[in-house]
Scaffold this active site. Structure first.
Site, PDB file in Angstrom:
ATOM      1  CB  SER A 186      -0.825   0.195   1.246  1.00  0.00           C
ATOM      2  OG  SER A 186      -0.180  -0.202   2.477  1.00  0.00           O
ATOM      3  CG  HIS A 214      -4.070  -1.621  -0.295  1.00  0.00           C
ATOM      4  ND1 HIS A 214      -4.518  -0.252  -0.207  1.00  0.00           N
ATOM      5  CD2 HIS A 214      -3.751  -1.639   0.951  1.00  0.00           C
ATOM      6  CE1 HIS A 214      -4.503   0.378   0.861  1.00  0.00           C
ATOM      7  NE2 HIS A 214      -4.136  -0.633   1.786  1.00  0.00           N
ATOM      8  CE  LYS A 244      -6.996  -0.616   3.131  1.00  0.00           C
ATOM      9  NZ  LYS A 244      -7.350  -1.358   4.315  1.00  0.00           N
TER      10      LYS A 244
END
Length: 396
Positions: A186, A214, A244
């Site tokens: 990330s 991610h 996310k």
């Protein structure tokens, strides 16, 4: 009277962090976390959100969340193993398994919880874990909790991984050996070398664990990094978050049915923490369903990421070697990174400085997270402001 020792500890250490430019000021949003946000009454272009696809504010997700509240209430009411398992949770887990191409899945309250839960449920003091040097803090904590021997290998260095695997497996000291890696890292935006990792794992019979927090919704046309490389049948643990790109809250592990069965009876956060809310479960299911039916948002995310990278690189900023829409702007000095972020905000761009211990000392940066919800006009505006501040601070 409170402890004087505690007061002295807190005062001295907080002062030290502020002096070194390592103290993180927390900002409060006055409204939704979208492509533009409001902080202290000022509208800012938002380049710091993990809301990659803009789903956190998507009307369809809000609608199903409201319906779930009306039908089920605001909370699950218990842990999953007593009577907190709703049919919404079962539907979510089936959807995750289909999304990830596995036999089954288990949902948790957060991605951090996943790593605390799953690693320690399978690994113990008689085992060893090979962990990438840049793995997320939750992986590190999960490994520590397991009490397994932690062997760190250099970031994405397959020669170092192989050498340490040979040493660990050849010693005969461990019952099981796991290799664990982020799918997408990330802070730098690079992708794990999963094909090489899986080859080594197959050769030495290692357990494979990929944290794709991610990557889910981003790589593999949205299905994640394991799908990106076509390795769904060769990775034991596919872990990810629902907070996310999915836009809600929670986490999951996907894998074989037997693995999921074991996690449901041995992973402590599942056993001892109340289940995610009905609204969160319903909204997450809806988001995943959308991603399985269309790649439109995923393509827009990549288009915007490439556009911002090209603009910042043309100005002369160091953006590293990101292979994903994550776009770091590497400044180096921590204080200078903090000042750069502050000036961006004053000019209308919210892009937080990332400093030690999140990244190694001397690699302070502003990390940009373009999303599918940004327009080209917004990104052009950000690039113009970057140019202004970069020249002002003599960074470009």
């Amino acid at each position: 009277m409170t402890s004087q020792n505690l007061d002295q500890f807190l005062e001295s250490n907080i002062s030290d962090l502020k002096e070194k430019g390592l103290y993180n000021e927390i900002d409060t949003l006055e409204g939704a976390n979208g492509p533009e946000i409001i902080i202290e009454g000022k509208k800012l272009l938002n380049l710091s959100s993990n809301n990659y696809l803009g789903l956190a504010t998507h009307q369809d997700l809000k609608d199903v969340a409201k319906q779930a509240i009306d039908s089920y209430g605001v909370g699950a009411g218990a842990v999953r193993t007593i009577n907190g398992t709703l049919d919404l949770h079962i539907e979510l887990e089936k959807k995750i398994a289909a999304f990830k191409g596995t036999e089954a899945a288990i949902a948790y309250q957060s991605g951090f919880n996943c790593n605390m839960a799953a690693i320690s449920a399978v690994m113990d003091k008689n085992d060893a874990i090979l962990s990438d040097a840049l793995n997320h803090a939750s992986i590190i904590d999960g490994c520590r909790l397991s009490k397994a021997k932690i062997i760190r290998y250099e970031h994405s260095d397959m020669a170092d991984l192989r050498a340490k695997v040979e040493e660990a497996t050849g010693s005969g000291a461990y019952n099981k050996v796991m290799v664990i890696t982020d799918g997408v890292f990330s802070m730098d935006g690079d992708i794990a070398k999963l094909p090489e990792i899986v080859d080594i794992a197959e050769e030495f019979d290692l357990i494979t664990y990929v944290d794709d927090a991610h990557g889910s919704g981003v790589t593999g046309d949205g299905a994640g990094t394991v799908k990106h490389f076509g390795l769904q049948k060769k990775v034991d643990f596919q872990m990810g978050t629902l907070s996310k790109a999915i836009g809600v809250i929670g986490g999951y592990v996907a894998g074989k049915q037997s693995l999921i069965d074991w996690l449901k009876v041995r992973s402590r956060p599942f056993l001892f923490s109340t289940a995610v809310s009905p609204a969160d479960a319903a909204a997450s299911t809806k988001a995943i369903d959308m991603l399985m039916k269309s790649t439109e948002l995923n393509k827009k995310l990549w288009e915007n990421g490439d556009y911002l990278k090209k603009g910042l690189k043309a100005l002369g900023f160091a953006i590293g070697n990101s292979e994903t829409p994550i776009t770091p702007c590497i400044i180096g000095d921590e204080k200078q990174a903090q000042t750069f972020s502050k000036r961006l905000r004053e000019e209308g761009v919210y892009a937080k400085a990332i400093v030690f211990p999140t990244v190694p000392q001397g690699t302070g940066r502003v990390r940009n997270m373009p999303t599918a919800a940004h327009t080209k006009e917004m990104l052009d505006r950000a690039i113009r402001i970057y140019e202004k501040i970069g020249k002002e601070m003599k960074l470009i």
